[in-house]
Design a protein around this motif. Structure first.
Motif, PDB file in Angstrom:
ATOM      1  N   UNK A  21      -9.324  -1.234   7.579  1.00 23.01           N
ATOM      2  CA  UNK A  21      -8.057  -0.065   6.413  1.00 23.01           C
ATOM      3  C   UNK A  21      -7.716   1.045   5.663  1.00 23.01           C
ATOM      4  N   UNK A  22      -7.747   0.667   4.193  1.00 25.86           N
ATOM      5  CA  UNK A  22      -7.868   2.168   3.679  1.00 25.86           C
ATOM      6  C   UNK A  22      -9.034   2.255   3.026  1.00 25.86           C
ATOM      7  N   UNK A  23     -10.299   1.604   3.153  1.00 26.05           N
ATOM      8  CA  UNK A  23     -11.759   1.753   3.393  1.00 26.05           C
ATOM      9  C   UNK A  23     -12.076   2.598   4.353  1.00 26.05           C
ATOM     10  N   UNK A  24     -11.990   2.203   5.524  1.00 27.91           N
ATOM     11  CA  UNK A  24     -12.237   3.067   6.658  1.00 27.91           C
ATOM     12  C   UNK A  24     -11.777   4.701   6.458  1.00 27.91           C
ATOM     13  N   UNK A  25     -10.286   4.624   6.624  1.00 27.70           N
ATOM     14  CA  UNK A  25     -10.003   5.303   6.682  1.00 27.70           C
ATOM     15  C   UNK A  25      -9.992   6.414   6.072  1.00 27.70           C
ATOM     16  N   UNK A  26     -10.064   5.974   4.875  1.00 29.40           N
ATOM     17  CA  UNK A  26     -11.130   7.267   3.251  1.00 29.40           C
ATOM     18  C   UNK A  26     -11.824   7.435   3.739  1.00 29.40           C
ATOM     19  N   UNK A  27     -13.131   6.957   4.229  1.00 26.16           N
ATOM     20  CA  UNK A  27     -14.486   7.361   4.435  1.00 26.16           C
ATOM     21  C   UNK A  27     -14.450   8.075   5.519  1.00 26.16           C
ATOM     22  N   UNK A 191      -1.360  -2.420   7.551  1.00 20.70           N
ATOM     23  CA  UNK A 191      -2.598  -2.379   8.006  1.00 20.70           C
ATOM     24  C   UNK A 191      -2.924  -3.408   8.764  1.00 20.70           C
ATOM     25  N   UNK A 192      -3.773  -3.089   9.483  1.00 21.44           N
ATOM     26  CA  UNK A 192      -4.373  -4.358  11.013  1.00 21.44           C
ATOM     27  C   UNK A 192      -4.520  -6.301  10.428  1.00 21.44           C
ATOM     28  N   UNK A 193      -5.150  -6.003   8.741  1.00 13.42           N
ATOM     29  CA  UNK A 193      -5.847  -7.286   7.866  1.00 13.42           C
ATOM     30  C   UNK A 193      -5.202  -7.457   6.403  1.00 13.42           C
ATOM     31  N   UNK A 194      -4.491  -6.863   5.998  1.00 16.77           N
ATOM     32  CA  UNK A 194      -3.954  -7.139   4.445  1.00 16.77           C
ATOM     33  C   UNK A 194      -3.318  -8.453   4.696  1.00 16.77           C
ATOM     34  N   UNK A 195      -2.143  -7.969   5.073  1.00 17.85           N
ATOM     35  CA  UNK A 195      -1.021  -9.548   5.329  1.00 17.85           C
ATOM     36  C   UNK A 195      -2.070 -10.781   6.495  1.00 17.85           C
ATOM     37  N   UNK A 219      -2.776   3.127   6.977  1.00 18.61           N
ATOM     38  CA  UNK A 219      -3.764   2.633   5.455  1.00 18.61           C
ATOM     39  C   UNK A 219      -4.353   4.951   5.871  1.00 18.61           C
ATOM     40  N   UNK A 220      -4.316   6.371   6.857  1.00 17.72           N
ATOM     41  CA  UNK A 220      -4.319   7.079   6.081  1.00 17.72           C
ATOM     42  C   UNK A 220      -3.750   7.767   5.421  1.00 17.72           C
ATOM     43  N   UNK A 221      -2.345   7.154   5.813  1.00 18.54           N
ATOM     44  CA  UNK A 221      -1.477   7.865   4.171  1.00 18.54           C
ATOM     45  C   UNK A 221      -1.806   7.798   3.414  1.00 18.54           C
ATOM     46  N   UNK A 222      -2.422   6.529   3.224  1.00 21.49           N
ATOM     47  CA  UNK A 222      -3.380   6.633   1.434  1.00 21.49           C
ATOM     48  C   UNK A 222      -4.674   7.486   1.093  1.00 21.49           C
ATOM     49  N   UNK A 223      -5.266   6.971   2.353  1.00 19.34           N
ATOM     50  CA  UNK A 223      -6.826   7.750   2.351  1.00 19.34           C
ATOM     51  C   UNK A 223      -6.703   8.975   2.530  1.00 19.34           C
TER      52      UNK A 223
END
Length: 259
Positions: A21-27, A191-195, A219-223
């Motif tokens: 999700x957001x963490x992976x995209x941010x990395x 994302x694939x997992x949040x909901x 997720x990439x939008x937030x990243x």
């Protein structure tokens, strides 16, 4: 405004919850912006695969298995790096969507421990290094849930409100020190997992969250928003950035197309 290259003393960026999700995209985004990224999460295989992908692309990343709710492990993690310039507190999540009358206290406790105490643990452990870098940034990924409530969301809203207040208070307490405190509050992100995690793996319930919504955030939008905030010039602090899809006007007002 141009993107600022990270100074050498601040080139290491820690991202929690980086296994998806957001963490992976941010990395990925921060690595592409010139940071040496440390991916942390409980799922070692996932963060190792993402770190390998980032390195194969010619950037720099390492994986470090970490449970943000384990303070002893967090303190040990803090000793592993001589200098850290950026901390992205992203680990969190929601569990359940029950009303207050029937909400599961175990879910509430788990959300508080991960979202709030996890953020507290990492921030406390790494703040001295961020300050010592001379140009540190703490990013706290909260949620629009932390700014306004909705039915069935009290446990998650309470946790994210705690994170929001943590960010506000920290900014007051460290003003004058060379550390920025940035809060990013996403709205509806698919994302694939949040909901799926929120509804205990029930894919039908998870799918209904986004049903009919044209183009929820990715997720990439937030990243992208996180990376933009981090790479502003050092004197620029993005206190609070709320990011929603165009189809979402508030937590309770979402446009859904009929099918």
């Amino acid at each position: 405004m141009a993107t600022a290259a990270p100074p050498s003393a601040s080139r290491i960026a820690v991202v929690t919850g980086a296994s998806s999700g957001i963490g992976a995209a941010t990395a990925r985004r921060l690595a592409a912006a010139g940071y040496r990224v440390v991916l942390t999460a409980r799922r070692k295989d996932r963060i190792e695969a993402i770190a390998e992908e980032i390195n194969a692309a010619g950037h720099s990343a390492i994986a470090y298995r970490l449970d943000v709710t384990d303070r002893a492990a967090v303190d040990e993690f803090a000793t592993a790096f001589p200098a850290i310039g950026v901390l992205v507190n992203n680990a969190g999540g929601a569990l359940g969507a029950d009303p207050v009358a029937t909400g599961n206290p175990d879910d509430w406790r788990a959300m508080y421990e991960t979202n709030v105490l996890g953020t507290l643990h990492l921030t406390q452990a790494l703040l001295p290094k961020l300050e010592a870098s001379g140009d540190g940034t703490v990013v706290i990924v909260s949620s629009t849930a932390g700014l306004a409530t909705y039915e069935g969301g009290a446990g998650y809203v309470a946790a994210k409100h705690g994170v929001h207040v943590l960010a506000e208070t920290l900014r007051l307490e460290i003003v004058g020190k060379p550390v920025r405190v940035v809060e990013i509050a996403p709205g509806m992100v698919k994302t694939e997992e949040f909901a799926l995690n929120r509804f205990g793996g029930d894919r039908e319930k998870a799918a209904k969250v986004y049903e009919g919504v044209p183009d929820p955030l990715t997720a990439d939008d937030v990243a992208d928003a996180i990376t933009w905030a981090v790479t502003r010039p050092s004197h620029v602090n993005v206190d609070l950035l709320v990011v929603r899809p165009r189809a979402q006007a508030s937590n309770t007002k979402v446009h859904r197309e009929q099918r």
